[in-house]
Design an enzyme around this catalytic site. Structure first.
Site, PDB file in Angstrom:
ATOM      1  CD  GLU A 130       0.928   0.999  -1.128  1.00 22.10           C
ATOM      2  OE1 GLU A 130       0.905   0.249  -0.147  1.00 22.10           O
ATOM      3  OE2 GLU A 130       1.111   2.221  -1.039  1.00 22.10           O
ATOM      4  NE  ARG A 163       3.771   4.738   3.667  1.00 24.49           N
ATOM      5  CZ  ARG A 163       3.058   3.681   4.065  1.00 24.49           C
ATOM      6  NH1 ARG A 163       3.011   2.605   3.303  1.00 24.49           N
ATOM      7  NH2 ARG A 163       2.428   3.699   5.205  1.00 24.49           N
ATOM      8  CG  ASN A 174       0.997  -5.097   4.517  1.00 22.41           C
ATOM      9  OD1 ASN A 174       1.419  -6.242   4.499  1.00 22.41           O
ATOM     10  ND2 ASN A 174       1.533  -4.143   5.254  1.00 22.41           N
ATOM     11  CG  ASP A 175      -2.455  -1.158   0.977  1.00 24.35           C
ATOM     12  OD1 ASP A 175      -3.569  -1.450   1.448  1.00 24.35           O
ATOM     13  OD2 ASP A 175      -1.735  -0.261   1.446  1.00 24.35           O
ATOM     14  CG  HIS A 195      -2.426   0.482   8.751  1.00 23.88           C
ATOM     15  ND1 HIS A 195      -3.295   0.422   7.699  1.00 23.88           N
ATOM     16  CD2 HIS A 195      -1.183   0.571   8.227  1.00 23.88           C
ATOM     17  CE1 HIS A 195      -2.607   0.511   6.571  1.00 23.88           C
ATOM     18  NE2 HIS A 195      -1.318   0.605   6.864  1.00 23.88           N
ATOM     19  NE  ARG A 237       3.093   0.984   7.649  1.00 20.04           N
ATOM     20  CZ  ARG A 237       3.622  -0.246   7.791  1.00 20.04           C
ATOM     21  NH1 ARG A 237       4.520  -0.489   8.715  1.00 20.04           N
ATOM     22  NH2 ARG A 237       3.245  -1.220   6.991  1.00 20.04           N
ATOM     23  NE  ARG A 293      -3.557  -3.275   5.281  1.00 19.83           N
ATOM     24  CZ  ARG A 293      -2.482  -2.524   5.063  1.00 19.83           C
ATOM     25  NH1 ARG A 293      -2.303  -1.944   3.887  1.00 19.83           N
ATOM     26  NH2 ARG A 293      -1.582  -2.363   5.985  1.00 19.83           N
TER      27      ARG A 293
HETATM   28  C1  PEP Z   1       1.792  -2.196   2.383  1.00 22.06           C
HETATM   29  O1  PEP Z   1       0.700  -1.868   1.912  1.00 22.06           O
HETATM   30  O2  PEP Z   1       2.280  -3.337   2.251  1.00 22.06           O
HETATM   31  C2  PEP Z   1       2.579  -1.226   3.157  1.00 22.06           C
HETATM   32  C3  PEP Z   1       3.798  -1.494   3.561  1.00 22.06           C
HETATM   33  O3  PEP Z   1       1.971  -0.064   3.495  1.00 22.06           O
HETATM   34  P1  PEP Z   1       0.898   0.055   4.676  1.00 22.06           P
HETATM   35  O4  PEP Z   1       0.873  -1.263   5.405  1.00 22.06           O
HETATM   36  O5  PEP Z   1       1.311   1.161   5.567  1.00 22.06           O
HETATM   37  O6  PEP Z   1      -0.371   0.313   3.930  1.00 22.06           O
HETATM   38 MG    MG Z   2       0.150   0.198   1.888  1.00 18.25          MG
END
Ligand code: PEP
Ligand code: MG
Length: 612
Positions: free
Chosen positions: A456, A357, A479-480, A213, A320, A490
């Site tokens: 995710e 979200r 991402n998740d 993040h 976010r 990650r």
């Molecule tokens: C993701 O997981 O791809 C996502 C957009 O949420 P975040 O990166 O905030 O976990």
């Molecule tokens: Mg995510």
């Protein structure tokens, strides 16, 4: 001597500036710039703090019993001597006067410099005095913590303005306009948020993965950044000249004039490329064969809506909201504060849709700095996102009410993160009903929202009928999804080489989600970093994706790819990539000829495409 450090590229471009090392002190300190007229007051704060510690130590010395061990008296003498030392006071004055650092920042910067000098000493006894120095500085900082600085955050030069100043053009007396780059062991997303209004032209951290993040916020700042640079904060010294190559993931320290000139050239090329891309701002994102593509923005704060509109986003695909909850020392925003924030984002988007979200706190997004250390063994698998919300229904209801109320001011979509279980879906829906009922009881107006779920967790991608039964749209958080499918943290740079968006399993889950939504006529988008990666645009288009949500800074580059794409040719190619054992390799294969019966759109009605 010039040397380079290799890390992971997270935000493109070149930054050249003086290194500012932060975060080495064990005491948490604020870093901000003061106004020139505040210099005297800021130096006084340090003086008062230092004098208070001197008094305290002298009192201790006098109260020392006669039979106290001699080492103890000697220790107090050493501490007092360090406090009187010119190097400390002169250095602190320099950082405040010449660089306009706030008092605490100046103190920790000077500590860093003296500590390094101690490290280099031959004599072991003297080397060990470093710990004493750290202790006295921490005493001063603690004292100052109780004495709040009357200085507010001054308006700072934008990062873009800073970036423009090339290092080679600076003279020593122009030190206040020298671009600064941030070097830290680690930065929390909340730290990054603080730096959002600041002046840094780039940043480097020792730890972190490409989709951590912290890296995501860096990308949203649109400044060159490198993470996972291992020991950068040890190797780079305060005030060193540093080049950050955010495209290659390289940090060059103390560059020679030739290297500086080379990177200065690259930097200007980058600026020109940005200027060229900016001509696409008002061009609709339509492929060569006429498919309209929705390019949405990911934002962290309501104020980011302005940048999203400027970048040509047609809505917000991911707000976010957790960033409203961070760095508040435990106190959470109430309904009114949240409502006002969501409303600002909605109004800022001028009638375009905003997908909010619900809070995704946990893992590498702690509520407060320092909380990171106290979390559980596997925070990414712990009480995060919707799990956190469902564990605290009062907090969740507050957020739901605020979002529903904001929906009066424009088109709002409500997006729920990290769902995996049917029970979580049902609990969320009943809490949403409850939030509406509460507003009804209070006679407060609220608007309609479309309801979406993030895909995710692999379990969610493998339970699509369940999700499509309850939700209006799905948004793939790659991402998740990559993190949980491949069991790769990650945020951990040591396994970053295994974090692979092109793993066949990831592509399969992603494709299934897109197809299942299309089959039911439901909306689907990707809002992970993959959506803003131009190397992935053609593949995602070929897999059928028509809605991408990314940092505003990426929108124009992705749009350029869309304008050049012919989905009739990309479809069969993407299918081959999907079925391949090695998708990365398959992606290098040329596209086959377009089917004869499908003419390509020659005239888009938009005029000729800009010539790049
Ligand atoms: C993701 O997981 O791809 C996502 C957009 O949420 P975040 O990166 O905030 O976990
Ligand atoms: Mg995510």
């Amino acid at each position: 001597m010039t040397f380079s450090i290799h890390g992971l590229p997270v935000a493109r471009g070149i930054a050249i500036g003086r290194a500012v090392l932060v975060g080495s002190s064990r005491v948490e300190v604020a870093h901000y710039f003061i106004q020139p007229e505040q210099i005297t007051a800021e130096i006084d704060r340090v003086r008062v703090g230092r004098n208070a510690v001197v008094d305290e130590l002298q009192r201790l010395q006098h109260a020392m019993p006669k039979d106290a061990p001699p080492e103890l008296t000697a220790l107090l003498d050493v501490h007092l001597m360090l406090l009187e030392d010119e190097t400390l006071t002169t250095g602190v004055k320099h950082w405040i006067t010449d660089r306009l650092y706030n008092a605490e920042w100046a103190l920790t910067t000077q500590l860093e410099i003296i500590a390094r000098q101690f490290d280099e000493m031959e004599d072991e006894y003297l080397r060990e005095r470093k710990a004493d120095l750290e202790q006295v500085v921490e005493r001063i900082l603690r004292y100052m913590k109780g004495v709040v600085s009357p200085i507010a955050l001054p308006p700072a030069k934008s990062a873009a303005e800073r970036r423009k100043g090339g290092a080679h053009q600076m003279s020593p007396d122009e030190s206040l306009t020298v671009p600064l780059v941030l070097v830290a062991h680690d930065l929390s997303p909340a730290d990054m948020l603080q730096f959002k209004q600041s002046v840094f032209a780039g940043f480097v951290t020792d730890v972190g993965g490409k989709t951590s993040h912290t890296a995501i916020v860096a990308r949203s700042l649109d400044i060159p950044a490198v993470v996972g640079a291992r020991s950068a904060s040890q190797l780079v010294r305060q005030d060193d000249w540093v080049i950050i190559d955010g495209d290659a993931g390289v940090v060059v320290v103390d560059p020679s004039p030739i290297i500086l000139a080379e990177y200065g050239f690259k930097q200007r090329q980058g600026e020109l490329e940005r200027e060229r891309l900016s001509r696409l701002r008002h061009t609709p994102a339509i492929t060569l064969d006429g498919h309209k593509v929705e390019l949405l923005a990911n934002i962290e704060m309501p104020e980011d809506a302005v940048g999203a509109v400027t970048a040509g986003a047609v809505g917000v695909g991911l707000f976010r909201s957790e960033f409203l909850f961070m760095g508040r020392k435990g106190s959470l925003p109430d309904e009114e504060e949240q409502y006002q924030a969501y409303r600002r984002a909605v109004e800022g988007m001028q009638g375009m849709p905003v997908t909010i979200r619900t809070v995704d706190i946990g893992a590498d997004k702690p509520l407060d700095k320092g909380q990171k250390e106290d979390t559980h063994l596997n925070p990414a698998l712990g009480l995060r996102a919707i799990r956190w919300s469902l564990a605290d229904p009062a907090m969740f209801l507050t957020q739901l009410r605020a979002i529903l109320r904001a929906a009066v001011h424009g088109q709002v979509n409500l997006l729920i993160p990290m769902l995996a279980h049917g029970s979580e879906i049902r609990q969320t829906l009943s809490l949403l009903d409850f939030a509406r009922a509460e507003l009804d009881n209070r006679g407060v107006v609220y608007g309609p929202v479309k309801l979406g779920a993030m895909i995710e967790i692999p379990a969610a991608a493998l339970s699509l009928p369940l999700f499509l039964k309850y939700f209006d749209f799905l948004s793939v958080g790659t991402n998740d999804l990559i993190q949980y499918t491949l069991a790769i943290d990650r945020a951990d740079e040591s396994v970053a080489h295994l974090y692979d968006p092109l793993h066949p399993a990831v592509l399969r889950l992603l494709t299934d989600t897109i197809q299942a939504c299309h089959a039911q006529g439901k909306g689907v988008s990707v809002c992970g970093e993959m959506a803003g990666d131009v190397a992935m645009t053609r593949l995602l288009l070929g897999l059928g994706l028509r809605s991408f949500s990314m940092h505003p800074a990426q929108i124009l580059a992705v749009k350029q790819e869309v304008l050049r794409a012919d989905t009739a040719r990309l479809g069969p190619w993407a299918k081959r990539v999907l079925e391949s054992e090695d998708p990365a390799l398959a992606m290098t294969e040329p596209l086959s000829a377009r089917p004869d019966n499908e003419p390509c759109r020659v005239d888009s009605g938009l005029g000729p495409l800009p010539n790049f």
